[in-house]
Design an enzyme around this catalytic site. Structure first.
Site, PDB file in Angstrom:
ATOM      1  N   HIS A 173      10.536  10.826  16.471  1.00  0.00           N
ATOM      2  CA  HIS A 173      10.400  10.959  15.022  1.00  0.00           C
ATOM      3  C   HIS A 173       8.970  10.685  14.586  1.00  0.00           C
ATOM      4  O   HIS A 173       8.368  11.472  13.846  1.00  0.00           O
ATOM      5  CB  HIS A 173      11.365   9.988  14.336  1.00  0.00           C
ATOM      6  N   GLU A 174       8.409   9.574  15.045  1.00  0.00           N
ATOM      7  CA  GLU A 174       7.051   9.217  14.632  1.00  0.00           C
ATOM      8  C   GLU A 174       6.014  10.178  15.222  1.00  0.00           C
ATOM      9  O   GLU A 174       5.040  10.548  14.558  1.00  0.00           O
ATOM     10  CB  GLU A 174       6.735   7.774  15.022  1.00  0.00           C
ATOM     11  N   HIS A 177       5.759  13.230  13.105  1.00  0.00           N
ATOM     12  CA  HIS A 177       4.959  13.074  11.883  1.00  0.00           C
ATOM     13  C   HIS A 177       3.510  13.489  12.151  1.00  0.00           C
ATOM     14  O   HIS A 177       2.844  14.082  11.292  1.00  0.00           O
ATOM     15  CB  HIS A 177       4.998  11.622  11.402  1.00  0.00           C
ATOM     16  N   TYR A 188       3.629  13.837   1.409  1.00  0.00           N
ATOM     17  CA  TYR A 188       4.724  12.885   1.547  1.00  0.00           C
ATOM     18  C   TYR A 188       5.239  12.446   0.182  1.00  0.00           C
ATOM     19  O   TYR A 188       5.139  11.281  -0.217  1.00  0.00           O
ATOM     20  CB  TYR A 188       4.262  11.682   2.366  1.00  0.00           C
ATOM     21  N   GLU A 197      10.073  14.268   6.451  1.00  0.00           N
ATOM     22  CA  GLU A 197      11.015  13.373   7.126  1.00  0.00           C
ATOM     23  C   GLU A 197      12.025  14.155   7.960  1.00  0.00           C
ATOM     24  O   GLU A 197      12.345  13.790   9.096  1.00  0.00           O
ATOM     25  CB  GLU A 197      11.750  12.511   6.101  1.00  0.00           C
ATOM     26  N   ASP A 270      10.682   5.398  -3.134  1.00  0.00           N
ATOM     27  CA  ASP A 270      10.643   6.015  -1.810  1.00  0.00           C
ATOM     28  C   ASP A 270       9.923   7.364  -1.842  1.00  0.00           C
ATOM     29  O   ASP A 270      10.394   8.346  -1.273  1.00  0.00           O
ATOM     30  CB  ASP A 270      12.062   6.164  -1.265  1.00  0.00           C
ATOM     31  N   HIS A 275      13.525   9.835   2.020  1.00  0.00           N
ATOM     32  CA  HIS A 275      14.467   9.484   3.072  1.00  0.00           C
ATOM     33  C   HIS A 275      15.904   9.816   2.690  1.00  0.00           C
ATOM     34  O   HIS A 275      16.744   9.994   3.564  1.00  0.00           O
ATOM     35  CB  HIS A 275      14.360   7.989   3.398  1.00  0.00           C
TER      36      HIS A 275
END
Length: 461
Positions: A173-174, A177, A188, A197, A270, A275
């Site tokens: 996941h990271e 990014h 974002y 995301e 957020d 998310h």
């Protein structure tokens, strides 16, 4: 009057700030709450560093570049916050016996292999950039993130969360990014942020399923499975198959993700609910992958990667991205085009139609009245888990009033609101501070020391 901690208004993400905030609020006096507060304080410190850079007018930078021998290397921060820390394992070196180090090593190696072997991409920038990953970041730090130059992972608090290197899809996941930053560069915030995301979850799922040899039909489609410790009532951070069902726990609350535009959440928390609303394109990918059949990384993953690298604008919304995936699928076959178009239609994103940004039934946390009468409200959202938490205090009535007044005397909300901030960063926290009707929203990387202490005082004690 005693201070009150309001029940957080939930929105969706991959350890979003709101989840940490809720855990801290539910554990005001024990080690679990202290770990979560420490995580939030570290995130606040990082925001402050970037805030000072922004005020100075100097170019913002993340971690210093370091020489890496080979395709990647794992470093350890030694439970400090200086990045990248000390190198502990290079790409060609053997296992160390340190679980976090070896898990990060495997996660980076397999992420690089996924993009190289399936999508012909050389590292995250397609130019073979060496990857730096730091583990043991902070003390009991409940988060993981990409800071623009490297990957960073905390150890978790040992009560609610285990180490963030344990589920390999967190690594994927990271890493994704970073890929998104170097391709579409999706902002974002709002729908582009939710897509940012979602794309990370999409290729995290592809990574996990590829390693396990699972077909789209056989996979469970859980993201972050294994991150929760046994005491938590939940399976994972997110479910791509059924957004909103990953966990339902007295401490964490209920998974807030939505899976349809009919439930789209409008919020200023957020980064616009990145998310929460990412569940919509997540579910679309799951539906498309199942309809196309076979392995997700080979069928639907190829379509999503083609769309991501098709020259999208940073402000791409759901409808535009949907069109890009349908166009990519059409290059495969008419059947593939129909399957992908049907998946987006199922989640309420008609192909070729504009998606109203304000659709849905979500609500935002209430704002304090203009004549707050000594009311201080702090809200925290985001993080890889994606929770929103809020706490308030009335000056004069609250036992912490002396400390609050000391901090407020050194905080100029008007000046902070007008100062240039750094861009929102994936999986980092967002804070809103409201005092007597004056309000400012800042990313974790832009907090001043006073704001960080104020947040800790209200949210983490």
């Amino acid at each position: 009057m005693a201070s009150r901690t309001r029940r957080p208004v939930v929105r969706c993400s991959f350890l979003p700030p709101y989840l940490l905030e809720r855990v801290a609020a539910m554990h005001p006096d024990d080690a679990v709450g202290g770990c979560c507060r420490g995580t939030l304080a570290i995130d606040a410190e990082l925001r402050e560093r970037r805030h000072l850079v922004a005020l100075s007018g100097r170019p913002a930078t993340a971690a210093p570049m370091v020489p890496v021998d080979g395709a990647f290397a794992v470093f350890s921060a030694g439970n400090g916050t200086t990045l990248p820390g000390q190198q502990v394992r290079g790409a060609a070196e053997d296992e160390t016996g340190d679980a976090a180090v070896d898990e990060a090593w495997a996660g980076v190696k397999e992420s690089l292999a996924l993009f190289a072997e399936e999508y012909s991409r050389s590292s995250y920038d397609d130019r073979g950039a060496p990857v730096v990953a730091t583990v043991h970041y902070g003390r009991s730090y409940n988060n993981a993130f990409w800071d623009g130059q490297q990957l960073v992972f905390g150890d978790g608090d040992g009560k609610v969360f285990t180490r963030f290197t344990k589920p390999i899809d967190v690594l994927g996941h990271e890493f994704t990014h970073a890929v998104t930053e170097h391709t579409a560069g999706l902002v974002y915030q709002g729908q582009p942020g939710a897509l940012n995301e979602s794309v990370s979850d999409v290729f995290a799922a592809c990574l996990k399923q590829r390693l396990l040899g699972q077909t789209s039909q056989a996979a469970e489609w859980l993201i972050g499975e294994g991150l929760f410790l046994p005491s938590v009532q939940g399976d994972a951070l997110r479910s791509m198959k059924e957004p909103g069902t990953a966990y339902d726990d007295p401490v964490l609350g209920k998974d807030p993700q939505v899976g349809s535009m009919a439930d789209y959440v409008e919020t200023n928390q957020d980064n616009g609910g990145v998310h929460i609303n990412s569940g919509i394109p997540n579910r679309a990918f799951h539906l498309a992958a199942v309809a196309l059949g076979g392995n997700a990384w080979e069928a639907a993953g190829q379509v999503w990667y083609a769309a991501l690298t098709s020259g999208l604008r940073p402000d791409t919304d759901f409808a535009t991205f949907a069109d890009a995936t349908v166009t990519a699928a059409a290059q495969v076959s008419d059947e593939a085009r129909a399957a992908v178009a049907g998946a987006w239609t199922e989640v309420g994103v008609p192909v070729g139609a504009l998606v109203p940004g304000g659709a849905g039934s979500g609500t935002s946390p209430s704002s304090p009245p203009a004549d707050g009468g000594g009311l201080v409200v702090v809200t925290r959202s985001g993080g890889i888990v994606g929770r929103t938490e809020q706490a308030e205090a009335h000056l004069g009535d609250d036992p912490r009033s002396a400390d609050l007044e000391r901090l407020l005397s050194r905080i100029d909300l008007q000046q902070l609101a007008g100062a240039p901030g750094s861009p929102a960063q994936p999986d980092r926290y967002v804070y809103t501070f409201a005092v007597d009707g004056r309000e400012v929203m800042l990313g974790e990387q832009d907090l001043t020391p006073e704001l960080a202490e104020l947040a800790t005082l209200l949210l983490d004690r």
